[in-house]
Design a protein around this motif. Structure first.
Motif, PDB file in Angstrom:
ATOM      1  N   VAL A  82      53.507  29.670  38.213  1.00 56.27           N
ATOM      2  CA  VAL A  82      52.988  30.767  39.030  1.00 56.27           C
ATOM      3  C   VAL A  82      53.900  31.989  38.925  1.00 56.27           C
ATOM      4  O   VAL A  82      53.442  33.124  38.724  1.00 56.27           O
ATOM      5  CB  VAL A  82      52.855  30.317  40.494  1.00 56.27           C
ATOM      6  CG1 VAL A  82      52.631  31.517  41.420  1.00 56.27           C
ATOM      7  CG2 VAL A  82      51.707  29.320  40.636  1.00 56.27           C
ATOM      8  N   LEU A  83      55.205  31.772  39.066  1.00 53.96           N
ATOM      9  CA  LEU A  83      56.150  32.891  39.008  1.00 53.96           C
ATOM     10  C   LEU A  83      56.232  33.483  37.606  1.00 53.96           C
ATOM     11  O   LEU A  83      56.396  34.696  37.443  1.00 53.96           O
ATOM     12  CB  LEU A  83      57.530  32.422  39.467  1.00 53.96           C
ATOM     13  CG  LEU A  83      57.625  32.005  40.940  1.00 53.96           C
ATOM     14  CD1 LEU A  83      59.038  31.540  41.264  1.00 53.96           C
ATOM     15  CD2 LEU A  83      57.215  33.147  41.862  1.00 53.96           C
TER      16      LEU A  83
ATOM     17  N   GLY B 140      52.650  39.497  34.336  1.00 60.86           N
ATOM     18  CA  GLY B 140      51.520  40.334  34.724  1.00 60.86           C
ATOM     19  C   GLY B 140      50.177  39.647  34.620  1.00 60.86           C
ATOM     20  O   GLY B 140      49.138  40.324  34.576  1.00 60.86           O
TER      21      GLY B 140
ATOM     22  N   ARG C 191      53.261  35.681  37.174  1.00 55.87           N
ATOM     23  CA  ARG C 191      53.479  36.940  37.898  1.00 55.87           C
ATOM     24  C   ARG C 191      54.410  37.852  37.112  1.00 55.87           C
ATOM     25  O   ARG C 191      54.187  39.067  37.026  1.00 55.87           O
ATOM     26  CB  ARG C 191      54.054  36.629  39.274  1.00 55.87           C
ATOM     27  CG  ARG C 191      54.298  37.863  40.135  1.00 55.87           C
ATOM     28  CD  ARG C 191      55.003  37.468  41.428  1.00 55.87           C
ATOM     29  NE  ARG C 191      54.222  36.515  42.206  1.00 55.87           N
ATOM     30  CZ  ARG C 191      54.681  35.933  43.313  1.00 55.87           C
ATOM     31  NH1 ARG C 191      55.912  36.204  43.749  1.00 55.87           N
ATOM     32  NH2 ARG C 191      53.926  35.086  43.975  1.00 55.87           N
ATOM     33  N   HIS C 192      55.460  37.260  36.525  1.00 57.31           N
ATOM     34  CA  HIS C 192      56.426  38.047  35.757  1.00 57.31           C
ATOM     35  C   HIS C 192      55.769  38.674  34.532  1.00 57.31           C
ATOM     36  O   HIS C 192      56.116  39.799  34.142  1.00 57.31           O
ATOM     37  CB  HIS C 192      57.587  37.144  35.344  1.00 57.31           C
ATOM     38  CG  HIS C 192      58.625  37.824  34.509  1.00 57.31           C
ATOM     39  ND1 HIS C 192      59.511  38.740  35.027  1.00 57.31           N
ATOM     40  CD2 HIS C 192      58.912  37.735  33.168  1.00 57.31           C
ATOM     41  CE1 HIS C 192      60.307  39.177  34.073  1.00 57.31           C
ATOM     42  NE2 HIS C 192      59.964  38.585  32.935  1.00 57.31           N
TER      43      HIS C 192
ATOM     44  N   PRO D  32      49.447  32.930  48.127  1.00 54.07           N
ATOM     45  CA  PRO D  32      50.456  32.190  47.363  1.00 54.07           C
ATOM     46  C   PRO D  32      51.611  31.666  48.210  1.00 54.07           C
ATOM     47  O   PRO D  32      52.047  30.515  48.034  1.00 54.07           O
ATOM     48  CB  PRO D  32      50.935  33.218  46.333  1.00 54.07           C
ATOM     49  CG  PRO D  32      49.796  34.152  46.173  1.00 54.07           C
ATOM     50  CD  PRO D  32      49.133  34.236  47.509  1.00 54.07           C
TER      51      PRO D  32
ATOM     52  N   TRP E 223      43.455  33.009  43.503  1.00 58.55           N
ATOM     53  CA  TRP E 223      44.013  32.388  44.698  1.00 58.55           C
ATOM     54  C   TRP E 223      42.943  32.312  45.781  1.00 58.55           C
ATOM     55  O   TRP E 223      42.359  33.325  46.155  1.00 58.55           O
ATOM     56  CB  TRP E 223      45.217  33.171  45.223  1.00 58.55           C
ATOM     57  CG  TRP E 223      46.427  33.089  44.349  1.00 58.55           C
ATOM     58  CD1 TRP E 223      46.847  34.012  43.434  1.00 58.55           C
ATOM     59  CD2 TRP E 223      47.366  32.024  44.305  1.00 58.55           C
ATOM     60  NE1 TRP E 223      47.999  33.579  42.816  1.00 58.55           N
ATOM     61  CE2 TRP E 223      48.350  32.359  43.330  1.00 58.55           C
ATOM     62  CE3 TRP E 223      47.502  30.808  44.988  1.00 58.55           C
ATOM     63  CZ2 TRP E 223      49.425  31.532  43.029  1.00 58.55           C
ATOM     64  CZ3 TRP E 223      48.573  29.981  44.697  1.00 58.55           C
ATOM     65  CH2 TRP E 223      49.523  30.336  43.726  1.00 58.55           C
TER      66      TRP E 223
ATOM     67  N   HIS F 238      43.696  27.393  44.315  1.00 60.20           N
ATOM     68  CA  HIS F 238      43.249  28.366  43.321  1.00 60.20           C
ATOM     69  C   HIS F 238      41.720  28.462  43.265  1.00 60.20           C
ATOM     70  O   HIS F 238      41.168  29.550  43.107  1.00 60.20           O
ATOM     71  CB  HIS F 238      43.772  27.986  41.938  1.00 60.20           C
ATOM     72  CG  HIS F 238      45.245  28.057  41.791  1.00 60.20           C
ATOM     73  ND1 HIS F 238      45.941  29.237  41.687  1.00 60.20           N
ATOM     74  CD2 HIS F 238      46.186  27.075  41.747  1.00 60.20           C
ATOM     75  CE1 HIS F 238      47.240  28.994  41.580  1.00 60.20           C
ATOM     76  NE2 HIS F 238      47.407  27.692  41.610  1.00 60.20           N
TER      77      HIS F 238
ATOM     78  N   TRP G 107      54.884  25.776  40.398  1.00 59.93           N
ATOM     79  CA  TRP G 107      55.417  26.994  40.998  1.00 59.93           C
ATOM     80  C   TRP G 107      56.156  27.837  39.968  1.00 59.93           C
ATOM     81  O   TRP G 107      56.075  29.072  39.999  1.00 59.93           O
ATOM     82  CB  TRP G 107      56.334  26.651  42.165  1.00 59.93           C
ATOM     83  CG  TRP G 107      56.768  27.847  42.946  1.00 59.93           C
ATOM     84  CD1 TRP G 107      58.043  28.302  43.135  1.00 59.93           C
ATOM     85  CD2 TRP G 107      55.928  28.761  43.660  1.00 59.93           C
ATOM     86  NE1 TRP G 107      58.054  29.426  43.909  1.00 59.93           N
ATOM     87  CE2 TRP G 107      56.761  29.746  44.248  1.00 59.93           C
ATOM     88  CE3 TRP G 107      54.547  28.847  43.859  1.00 59.93           C
ATOM     89  CZ2 TRP G 107      56.258  30.785  45.016  1.00 59.93           C
ATOM     90  CZ3 TRP G 107      54.042  29.892  44.616  1.00 59.93           C
ATOM     91  CH2 TRP G 107      54.899  30.852  45.183  1.00 59.93           C
TER      92      TRP G 107
ATOM     93  N   ALA H 148      47.209  37.687  36.229  1.00 54.87           N
ATOM     94  CA  ALA H 148      46.649  37.510  37.571  1.00 54.87           C
ATOM     95  C   ALA H 148      45.999  36.135  37.677  1.00 54.87           C
ATOM     96  O   ALA H 148      45.059  35.821  36.940  1.00 54.87           O
ATOM     97  CB  ALA H 148      45.628  38.605  37.858  1.00 54.87           C
TER      98      ALA H 148
END
Length: 390
Positions: A39-40, A46, A43-44, A55, A51, A113, A36, A48
């Motif tokens: 994953v974050l 950018g 995302r931070h 999420p 999924w 995923h 996790w 991709a």
């Protein structure tokens, strides 16, 4: 050769149910915490990620049912024979079922995923593994007490929740998946923790009624269907009835030094439980007034706060006691517990909109989960420090 040199030895992990169950649970918890965080972080940055499952739902599924049951298996198959006056159980009889459960969740982790069919296959595999463990637990209950009956019922509800999640993944039905998550949390995870807490902690006996009533009200509020104005007042009363003694006991425990820290950790979990109920009452009161509620804030106080603190305390207690160590929390253990409190506070603050960004809270949780899991793994993989068998 020094037998204590390797921290991880299969023979040592198979010497007792708690060693095997806790080791699998710790590995799964650390892996999911790092997943996790990744994953974050993606995302931070950018990046991709693919999924197959939304999420948020993937996070809820894996963190609700993806590691807690392994800890439960270690606890139940260690404690229940003592409660029921039965002989200690050989951990070997749990190995294949627990391995099946763990393999299923690895498939789910990849499947969220890669594709829903793979995730559904993993859920079916995990459900079959947990059903085998539940049936094995049922064989211990020839003359079960009240605690054991409730625990068995909750375990069977857990099987139903996993099967419902499997069906929802096959049908790509997000509503059904949310229902499976609620069933898994309120019908499986929460009841097992409530019964275990009541059995192990004197404070739970004194606060059994507000704890049970508050959890039922919180579950009703989360599932929905009842008017907020009806649920808010009794939930607030249950919160105060549980929060006041928990905070008092926690304060006294923290002032008593290492010998009382373990008890303080358990009582700290009850403080979060009372706070979660209070937050839920506030959320319901806001909804009754026609305003927006607090969203997932009470849920995170319950899961990260109560369940997280209680898990850390209970597993440490059992692992220390069965490894010949004193039932006291040293500086490292207490530091990890305090970091957990900070992580919960950050997550609650994010849910309340007081701060932005989940990454710091996830980083703290990953640090606590992996460090604590590594330490517990070192204990579980070594012989008892007092030289006794088991």
């Amino acid at each position: 050769m020094d037998r204590a040199a390797p921290a991880w030895r299969a023979a040592r992990l198979l010497s007792a149910p708690h060693r095997l169950g806790f080791a699998v649970g710790a590995a799964a918890m650390g892996l999911l915490a790092l997943w996790w965080l990744g994953v974050l972080l993606a995302r931070h940055l950018g990046v991709a990620l693919p999924w197959a499952v939304a999420p948020g739902l993937a996070h809820g599924l894996l963190f609700t049912l993806g590691f807690m049951p392994a800890f439960m298996a270690g606890f139940l198959f260690t404690a229940a024979p003592r409660w029921l006056g039965r002989p200690a159980l050989d951990a070997h009889v749990l190995l294949t079922a627990l391995a099946q459960w763990a393999a299923g969740w690895l498939l789910v982790l990849v499947g969220v995923h890669a594709g829903p069919w793979l995730a559904a296959l993993g859920m079916a595999t995990a459900a079959c593994g947990w059903l085998r463990l539940s049936l094995r637990f049922a064989t211990l209950l020839r003359a079960p007490g009240a605690h054991a009956r409730w625990l068995l019922l909750a375990c069977l509800v857990g099987v139903a929740a996993m099967l419902l999640a499997c069906l929802s993944l096959l049908e790509a039905d997000t509503v059904l998946l949310r229902a499976a998550l609620r069933l898994g949390l309120w019908g499986f995870i929460v009841p097992v923790f409530a019964v275990a807490s009541h059995r192990l902690l004197a404070l739970a006996g004194a606060a059994a009624l507000p704890m049970a009533g508050g959890l039922v009200l919180a579950a009703a509020a989360d599932v929905g269907g009842l008017p907020p104005w009806l649920l808010a007042p009794p939930l607030a009363a249950a919160s105060l009835a549980l929060l006041a003694p928990a905070l008092r006991a926690l304060l006294l425990g923290r002032l008593a030094g290492e010998s009382r820290r373990l008890l303080a950790m358990l009582q700290g979990g009850f403080a979060w439980l009372g706070l979660a109920m209070g937050l839920q009452a506030v959320s319901l009161a806001l909804q009754a007034a026609g305003r927006a509620g607090l969203g997932a804030t009470p849920l995170h106080a319950l899961t990260l706060g109560w369940l997280g603190c209680t898990l850390m305390a209970m597993v440490t207690r059992v692992a220390a006691g069965h490894s010949g160590r004193p039932l006291a929390i040293d500086r490292l253990g207490w530091a990890l517990y305090r970091l957990l409190q900070l992580g919960v506070l950050l997550r609650v603050a994010v849910a309340l909109g007081l701060t932005a960004g989940l990454l710091p809270a996830a980083a703290l949780w990953a640090a606590v989960a992996t460090a604590w899991a590594w330490r517990q793994g070192g204990w579980l993989g070594r012989p008892r420090v007092d030289g006794r068998p088991g």
